[in-house]
Design a protein around this motif. Structure first.
Motif, short mmCIF file in Angstrom:
data_model
loop_
_atom_site.label_atom_id
_atom_site.label_comp_id
_atom_site.label_asym_id
_atom_site.label_seq_id
_atom_site.Cartn_x
_atom_site.Cartn_y
_atom_site.Cartn_z
N PHE A 52 12.05 12.46 4.49
CA PHE A 52 12.52 12.26 3.14
C PHE A 52 11.42 12.69 2.16
N GLU A 53 11.76 13.66 1.30
CA GLU A 53 10.76 14.17 0.36
C GLU A 53 10.66 13.27 -0.87
N CYS A 54 9.45 12.79 -1.13
CA CYS A 54 9.24 11.91 -2.28
C CYS A 54 7.78 11.99 -2.70
N ILE A 55 7.41 11.14 -3.65
CA ILE A 55 6.03 11.14 -4.13
C ILE A 55 5.37 9.84 -3.68
N LEU A 56 4.22 9.96 -3.02
CA LEU A 56 3.47 8.78 -2.62
C LEU A 56 2.53 8.43 -3.77
N VAL A 57 2.65 7.19 -4.27
CA VAL A 57 1.84 6.78 -5.40
C VAL A 57 0.70 5.92 -4.89
N ILE A 102 0.80 -1.23 0.00
CA ILE A 102 0.00 0.00 0.00
C ILE A 102 0.84 1.28 0.00
N ILE A 103 2.10 1.19 0.46
CA ILE A 103 2.94 2.39 0.43
C ILE A 103 3.96 2.26 -0.69
N LYS A 104 3.75 3.02 -1.75
CA LYS A 104 4.68 2.99 -2.88
C LYS A 104 5.18 4.39 -3.12
N ILE A 105 6.48 4.54 -3.32
CA ILE A 105 7.01 5.89 -3.54
C ILE A 105 7.82 5.99 -4.82
N GLU A 106 7.87 7.23 -5.32
CA GLU A 106 8.75 7.60 -6.44
C GLU A 106 9.64 8.73 -5.96
N SER A 107 10.68 9.03 -6.72
CA SER A 107 11.54 10.15 -6.35
C SER A 107 10.76 11.45 -6.55
N LYS A 108 11.28 12.51 -5.95
CA LYS A 108 10.67 13.84 -6.07
C LYS A 108 10.49 14.23 -7.54
N GLU A 109 11.42 13.75 -8.39
CA GLU A 109 11.36 14.07 -9.82
C GLU A 109 10.44 13.11 -10.55
N LYS A 110 9.65 12.33 -9.81
CA LYS A 110 8.68 11.37 -10.35
C LYS A 110 9.36 10.23 -11.11
N ARG A 111 10.56 9.86 -10.65
CA ARG A 111 11.25 8.72 -11.25
C ARG A 111 11.08 7.52 -10.34
N GLU A 112 10.97 6.34 -10.94
CA GLU A 112 10.88 5.13 -10.12
C GLU A 112 12.24 4.83 -9.50
#
Lengths: 405, 135
Positions: free
Chosen positions: A103-108, A72-82
């Motif tokens: 840690f700053e990232c994107i929650l998908v 349920i917790i999936k993240i990408e880099s801040k630049e939206k890279r896997e």
């Protein structure tokens, strides 16, 4: 941690005096806007709050309990890279029991394609179950404010550049015997003013570059390049400056052990880089080497293939960087504060820009220094094979119908 | 030898004009691409030094028209820009600019050297050649 910093707790929630300490804590977790997930030692979800359900879109608390956290917790880099699995800070932290802080990232979202910028923290709390607390805070608003600020600085620097350029231009006309006649004293004053205007011009240029790199408006234009000859060509351009500064310039050999293997054999090392970025990086590092060295010293520039990386190094025998400053030199406006450096002009943005540019090309930069003895900067870039290089060159030449070279 | 300076900022236009005149060139100047095109036909300069970002007609459009007009097609053109992006440089070169300079990378003395180099009348040609090596 911002768990207890939320100001906007819904007003309809009342906390009657009958609540126990434990249920008060539960109430807090239920109403805060940060997602909170607690797992056991194996990463199985034991608890999650409603905010976590909403942010991950996992449906309901019951759905998620008992599942592995990474479902349920999936993240990408801040630049939206896997992330590669071994480089994913969430997975690394969870499997190593090491804390991860803000840690700053994107929650998908696991359901839709919704992406939320978050500040992610993981706190191992130990105990018999080896529980981990995972929290994620929505930072969309902060990022928006940051980008507005960046845009403001960008516009302001751009607007100020034109008048600064005319101040510098008029001063250079005043100082040029072909265009003006001035007395010796005026010449001294105007020379200082001219230098200050040039410094200001560099500052605005660097500020503009920082804003462009920060909000990804300046992206690298990657081309296949043989890095050893490119590094040599770029640093050879400084031959006159080295001579002027009384510095011995050596390309291709090094006093440092790290670098001295196989430097006799003519090598090729291909990489995929932006040539303008590379020019700026090398120019900046060589500029620094010259600025912080005294006459009689030396600057060693080297480039070589190193496994699957190309390693470029620029070493000087200058004043060096104190150990306490070394970890901070790539920060914006950080200047090692001592009498030697205060007299040396700089914008405080140079190394930050170098780091931004290196990282934008997928590389890494670091420095080693002994105070009083000298400094070596290393830039490591992903290496490509000669077959890969040939293939990409053919593709580019086809595109350009003959190419530029 | 006559040189035309095209730059929308009045101060920069004056600075470039005075500095270039000091080299012994006759200098005329224009504040935008439209004015520059009319002046190019009238004055027949040997070389045009032009900014890219200008009101009315941009430097690129001006260059395109210059190159497709028989009277002005052979005038040497040096373009100056604040943009360093590769595609911009490619566009300038494709349109037939003799040189494409990025403002933050060259100073006024470099520009003077490059003018001599493009016109082939300078003593500083070796020096100028180092300023903008081919990519």
């Amino acid at each position: 941690m911002s768990l207890f910093k939320r100001k906007n707790i819904p007003t309809e929630v009342k906390s009657p005096a009958t609540f126990s300490q434990g249920s008060l804590a539960e109430l807090a977790l239920r109403v805060i806007h940060d997602g909170v997930v607690i797992t056991d030692g194996a990463g199985v979800i034991k608890f999650l709050n409603p905010a976590a359900v909403v942010m991950t879109e996992c449906g309901s608390i019951e759905n998620a309990l008992g599942l592995d956290y990474d479902l349920i917790i999936k993240i990408e880099s801040k630049e939206k890279r896997e992330f590669l699995k071994e480089e994913n800070p969430l997975i690394v932290s969870m499997s190593s029991f090491k804390a991860l802080e803000n840690f700053e990232c994107i929650l998908v979202s696991s359901l839709s394609d919704k992406r939320i910028p978050v500040s992610l923290s993981i706190i191992p709390v130990g105990g018999a179950e080896n529980n981990r607390i995972i929290t994620f805070r929505n930072i969309e608003k902060e990022l928006k404010e940051e980008s507005e600020q960046t845009e403001f600085i960008s516009t302001a620097s751009h607007e100020m550049r034109t008048p600064v350029a005319s101040i510098e231009g008029y001063l250079s006309l005043a100082l040029n015997p072909q265009t003006a006649t001035i007395d010796e004293r005026a010449k001294g004053y105007l020379t200082s003013a001219h230098e200050a205007s040039q410094h200001l011009g560099r500052l605005f240029r660097d500020l503009l570059d920082v804003t462009k790199l920060d909000d990804n408006r300046m992206t690298p234009h990657l081309v296949p390049v043989e890095m050893i000859s490119l590094t040599k060509r770029l640093s050879d351009e400084y031959a006159a400056r080295f001579k002027e500064a009384g510095l011995n310039y050596v390309f291709g050999s090094h006093t440092n052990e790290l670098m001295n293997s196989a430097h006799q054999i003519p090598q090729v090392a291909y990489s995929f880089v932006d040539t303008d970025f590379t020019r700026e990086i090398i120019a900046n590092l060589i500029d620094n080497a010259i600025k912080y060295s005294k006459a009689g010293g030396a600057v060693y520039v080297n480039a070589k293939g190193d496994g699957d990386h190309v390693l470029v190094s620029i070493a000087d025998t200058g004043i060096g960087i104190p150990a306490k400053d070394l970890p901070h030199i790539f920060q914006k406006f950080y200047r090692a504060d001592n009498s030697d450096t205060r007299t040396i002009g700089g914008t405080g943005l140079g190394l930050y820009l170098v780091k931004q540019r290196v990282e934008a090309m997928g590389g890494k930069i670091w420095a080693e220094s002994t105070f009083g003895k000298g400094t070596t900067f290393y830039v490591s870039l992903p290496r490509i094979s000669s077959e890969e290089y040939e293939k990409r060159m053919i593709a580019i030449n086809n595109e350009n119908q003959g190419g530029q070279q | 030898m006559k040189i035309m300076v095209v730059e929308d900022d009045a101060a920069l236009r004056e600075i470039y004009s005075i500095r270039i005149a000091a080299e012994g060139y006759e200098v005329v100047s224009a504040g935008d691409g439209e004015e520059a095109l009319a002046m190019a036909v009238r004055e027949k300069p040997n070389l045009i030094l032009s900014d890219v970002m200008m009101p009315k007609i941009s430097g690129f459009d001006m260059l395109d028209i210059l190159r497709s007009t028989p009277e002005t097609a052979s005038i040497k053109v040096i373009m100056m820009t604040a943009l360093s992006a590769d595609d911009q440089r490619e566009r300038g070169e494709r349109l037939g600019a003799d040189r494409y300079l990025v403002k933050s990378q060259v100073g006024i003395e470099d520009v003077v050297n490059i003018i001599h180099e493009v016109l082939g009348d300078g003593a500083n040609q070796d020096q100028a050649a180092n300023v903008n090596p081919a990519q």
